[in-house]
Write a protein that holds these residues in place. Sequence first.
Motif, PDB file in Angstrom:
ATOM      1  N   ASP A  65      42.298  36.514  84.884  1.00  0.00           N
ATOM      2  CA  ASP A  65      42.131  37.943  84.612  1.00  0.00           C
ATOM      3  C   ASP A  65      42.409  38.269  83.154  1.00  0.00           C
ATOM      4  N   VAL A  66      43.128  37.369  82.464  1.00  0.00           N
ATOM      5  CA  VAL A  66      43.428  37.543  81.047  1.00  0.00           C
ATOM      6  C   VAL A  66      43.687  36.150  80.458  1.00  0.00           C
ATOM      7  N   VAL A  67      43.393  35.997  79.156  1.00  0.00           N
ATOM      8  CA  VAL A  67      43.516  34.694  78.499  1.00  0.00           C
ATOM      9  C   VAL A  67      44.384  34.829  77.253  1.00  0.00           C
ATOM     10  N   VAL A  68      45.311  33.880  77.087  1.00  0.00           N
ATOM     11  CA  VAL A  68      46.074  33.737  75.839  1.00  0.00           C
ATOM     12  C   VAL A  68      45.499  32.518  75.127  1.00  0.00           C
ATOM     13  N   LEU A  69      45.021  32.684  73.902  1.00  0.00           N
ATOM     14  CA  LEU A  69      44.269  31.629  73.220  1.00  0.00           C
ATOM     15  C   LEU A  69      44.805  31.403  71.808  1.00  0.00           C
ATOM     16  N   GLY A  91      33.740  39.939  79.462  1.00  0.00           N
ATOM     17  CA  GLY A  91      34.687  41.039  79.390  1.00  0.00           C
ATOM     18  C   GLY A  91      36.132  40.680  79.653  1.00  0.00           C
ATOM     19  N   VAL A  92      36.447  39.405  79.949  1.00  0.00           N
ATOM     20  CA  VAL A  92      37.848  39.049  80.202  1.00  0.00           C
ATOM     21  C   VAL A  92      38.663  39.315  78.933  1.00  0.00           C
ATOM     22  N   PRO A  93      39.792  40.037  79.026  1.00  0.00           N
ATOM     23  CA  PRO A  93      40.596  40.303  77.833  1.00  0.00           C
ATOM     24  C   PRO A  93      41.258  39.039  77.307  1.00  0.00           C
ATOM     25  N   VAL A  94      41.320  38.933  75.977  1.00  0.00           N
ATOM     26  CA  VAL A  94      41.876  37.744  75.319  1.00  0.00           C
ATOM     27  C   VAL A  94      42.884  38.158  74.262  1.00  0.00           C
ATOM     28  N   LEU A  95      44.069  37.547  74.316  1.00  0.00           N
ATOM     29  CA  LEU A  95      45.094  37.739  73.297  1.00  0.00           C
ATOM     30  C   LEU A  95      45.179  36.458  72.479  1.00  0.00           C
ATOM     31  N   PHE A  96      44.925  36.556  71.173  1.00  0.00           N
ATOM     32  CA  PHE A  96      45.010  35.409  70.284  1.00  0.00           C
ATOM     33  C   PHE A  96      46.442  35.207  69.810  1.00  0.00           C
ATOM     34  N   LEU A  97      46.841  33.929  69.689  1.00  0.00           N
ATOM     35  CA  LEU A  97      48.090  33.550  69.043  1.00  0.00           C
ATOM     36  C   LEU A  97      47.764  32.905  67.702  1.00  0.00           C
ATOM     37  N   THR A  98      48.519  33.243  66.649  1.00  0.00           N
ATOM     38  CA  THR A  98      48.284  32.650  65.346  1.00  0.00           C
ATOM     39  C   THR A  98      49.606  32.333  64.667  1.00  0.00           C
ATOM     40  N   ALA A  99      49.619  31.238  63.901  1.00  0.00           N
ATOM     41  CA  ALA A  99      50.811  30.866  63.142  1.00  0.00           C
ATOM     42  C   ALA A  99      50.805  31.488  61.756  1.00  0.00           C
ATOM     43  N   ARG A 100      49.735  32.159  61.402  1.00  0.00           N
ATOM     44  CA  ARG A 100      49.619  32.751  60.077  1.00  0.00           C
ATOM     45  C   ARG A 100      49.932  34.241  60.143  1.00  0.00           C
ATOM     46  N   ASP A 101      51.008  34.605  59.506  1.00  0.00           N
ATOM     47  CA  ASP A 101      51.470  35.986  59.541  1.00  0.00           C
ATOM     48  C   ASP A 101      50.800  36.773  58.418  1.00  0.00           C
ATOM     49  N   SER A 102      49.569  37.170  58.659  1.00  0.00           N
ATOM     50  CA  SER A 102      48.849  37.922  57.635  1.00  0.00           C
ATOM     51  C   SER A 102      47.879  38.887  58.293  1.00  0.00           C
ATOM     52  N   GLY A 103      47.625  39.985  57.588  1.00  0.00           N
ATOM     53  CA  GLY A 103      46.658  40.952  58.109  1.00  0.00           C
ATOM     54  C   GLY A 103      45.274  40.357  58.206  1.00  0.00           C
ATOM     55  N   THR A 104      44.952  39.427  57.303  1.00  0.00           N
ATOM     56  CA  THR A 104      43.634  38.790  57.315  1.00  0.00           C
ATOM     57  C   THR A 104      43.409  38.020  58.602  1.00  0.00           C
ATOM     58  N   GLU A 105      44.440  37.297  59.041  1.00  0.00           N
ATOM     59  CA  GLU A 105      44.328  36.512  60.273  1.00  0.00           C
ATOM     60  C   GLU A 105      44.163  37.435  61.491  1.00  0.00           C
ATOM     61  N   ARG A 106      44.886  38.535  61.500  1.00  0.00           N
ATOM     62  CA  ARG A 106      44.766  39.491  62.599  1.00  0.00           C
ATOM     63  C   ARG A 106      43.357  40.068  62.651  1.00  0.00           C
ATOM     64  N   ILE A 107      42.836  40.447  61.491  1.00  0.00           N
ATOM     65  CA  ILE A 107      41.483  40.993  61.434  1.00  0.00           C
ATOM     66  C   ILE A 107      40.468  39.953  61.898  1.00  0.00           C
ATOM     67  N   ALA A 108      40.680  38.693  61.471  1.00  0.00           N
ATOM     68  CA  ALA A 108      39.768  37.620  61.877  1.00  0.00           C
ATOM     69  C   ALA A 108      39.756  37.452  63.392  1.00  0.00           C
ATOM     70  N   GLY A 109      40.947  37.523  64.010  1.00  0.00           N
ATOM     71  CA  GLY A 109      41.018  37.380  65.461  1.00  0.00           C
ATOM     72  C   GLY A 109      40.323  38.510  66.184  1.00  0.00           C
ATOM     73  N   LEU A 110      40.525  39.736  65.712  1.00  0.00           N
ATOM     74  CA  LEU A 110      39.886  40.879  66.355  1.00  0.00           C
ATOM     75  C   LEU A 110      38.380  40.870  66.113  1.00  0.00           C
ATOM     76  N   THR A 111      37.968  40.447  64.919  1.00  0.00           N
ATOM     77  CA  THR A 111      36.538  40.361  64.615  1.00  0.00           C
ATOM     78  C   THR A 111      35.859  39.312  65.485  1.00  0.00           C
ATOM     79  N   ALA A 112      36.593  38.239  65.801  1.00  0.00           N
ATOM     80  CA  ALA A 112      36.032  37.169  66.629  1.00  0.00           C
ATOM     81  C   ALA A 112      35.885  37.571  68.092  1.00  0.00           C
ATOM     82  N   GLY A 113      36.410  38.736  68.454  1.00  0.00           N
ATOM     83  CA  GLY A 113      36.259  39.205  69.829  1.00  0.00           C
ATOM     84  C   GLY A 113      37.545  39.296  70.608  1.00  0.00           C
ATOM     85  N   GLY A 114      38.676  38.957  69.972  1.00  0.00           N
ATOM     86  CA  GLY A 114      39.953  39.080  70.657  1.00  0.00           C
ATOM     87  C   GLY A 114      40.332  40.537  70.863  1.00  0.00           C
ATOM     88  N   ASP A 115      41.116  40.795  71.884  1.00  0.00           N
ATOM     89  CA  ASP A 115      41.564  42.158  72.171  1.00  0.00           C
ATOM     90  C   ASP A 115      42.902  42.471  71.516  1.00  0.00           C
TER      91      ASP A 115
END
Length: 245
Positions: A65-69, A91-115
């Motif tokens: 029902d939800v994915v952590v990726l 439409g399955v919701p996806v939460l991305f995990l990243t080791a890079r603490d930057s706004g760029t990485e967050r934007i990249a994850g959301l742009t890629a389709g993460g929720d």
Amino acid sequence: MTVTSPQGRTDLLTPDGSAVRVLVVDHEDSPSELLSMALRYEGWEVRGAGNGDGAVRAARAFRPDVVVLDLMLPDADAPAVLREVRRELPGVPVLFLTARDSGTERIAGLTAGGDDVVTKPFGLEEVVARLRGLVRRSGAAPARSGSALVVGDLVLDEDSREVSRGGRAIHLTATEFELLRFLMRNPRRVLSKAQILDRVWSYDFGGRANVVELYVSYLRKKIDAGRAPMIHTRRGAGYLIKPAG
């Protein structure tokens, strides 16, 4: 990281009354195991995968029902994995995990389709809270009360110790109640006889595992008699409960 959620908590359910299913895809074992444990404390079903191919196979078989990726998978491009998963589960919701603490990485994850995107190292409570928000927005509903376990049309109230199916009361002995409660806290999950003995009877019966078969048969007569079955046997593996149908 600490786990503070109460064990067996089940206050979000999918539309069919079953537990929320979560797929956790992370190549790092320790964070993945801790997160999986926290989610199981929520009463959710959890399946893990450590690479892209495993994630796609698990999505196909487990139907989460939800994915952590993890955005930093060593063998695959995470956005490509996301696209493959969504071919199976649009439409399955996806939460991305990243080791890079930057706004760029967050934007990249959301742009890629993460929720949503969370940075490692993360707090378990924060991730669980974010997942609960994603699951709610995707259609999960609260259980009928804080003390109720609900699987399909079967309801068990842990406070009043009342059980009903389809609105009709079912009278159980104390042991039958504990067995049913353990099954309902783990919907769709196969529980072995050893697990059931340990949880319901709190000690090893020393070769008398047939007591589990006996009490499962008692439950079936009360829960499933004259109705579509909810309690199922997986030969050689154990027992599970799931909505009828």
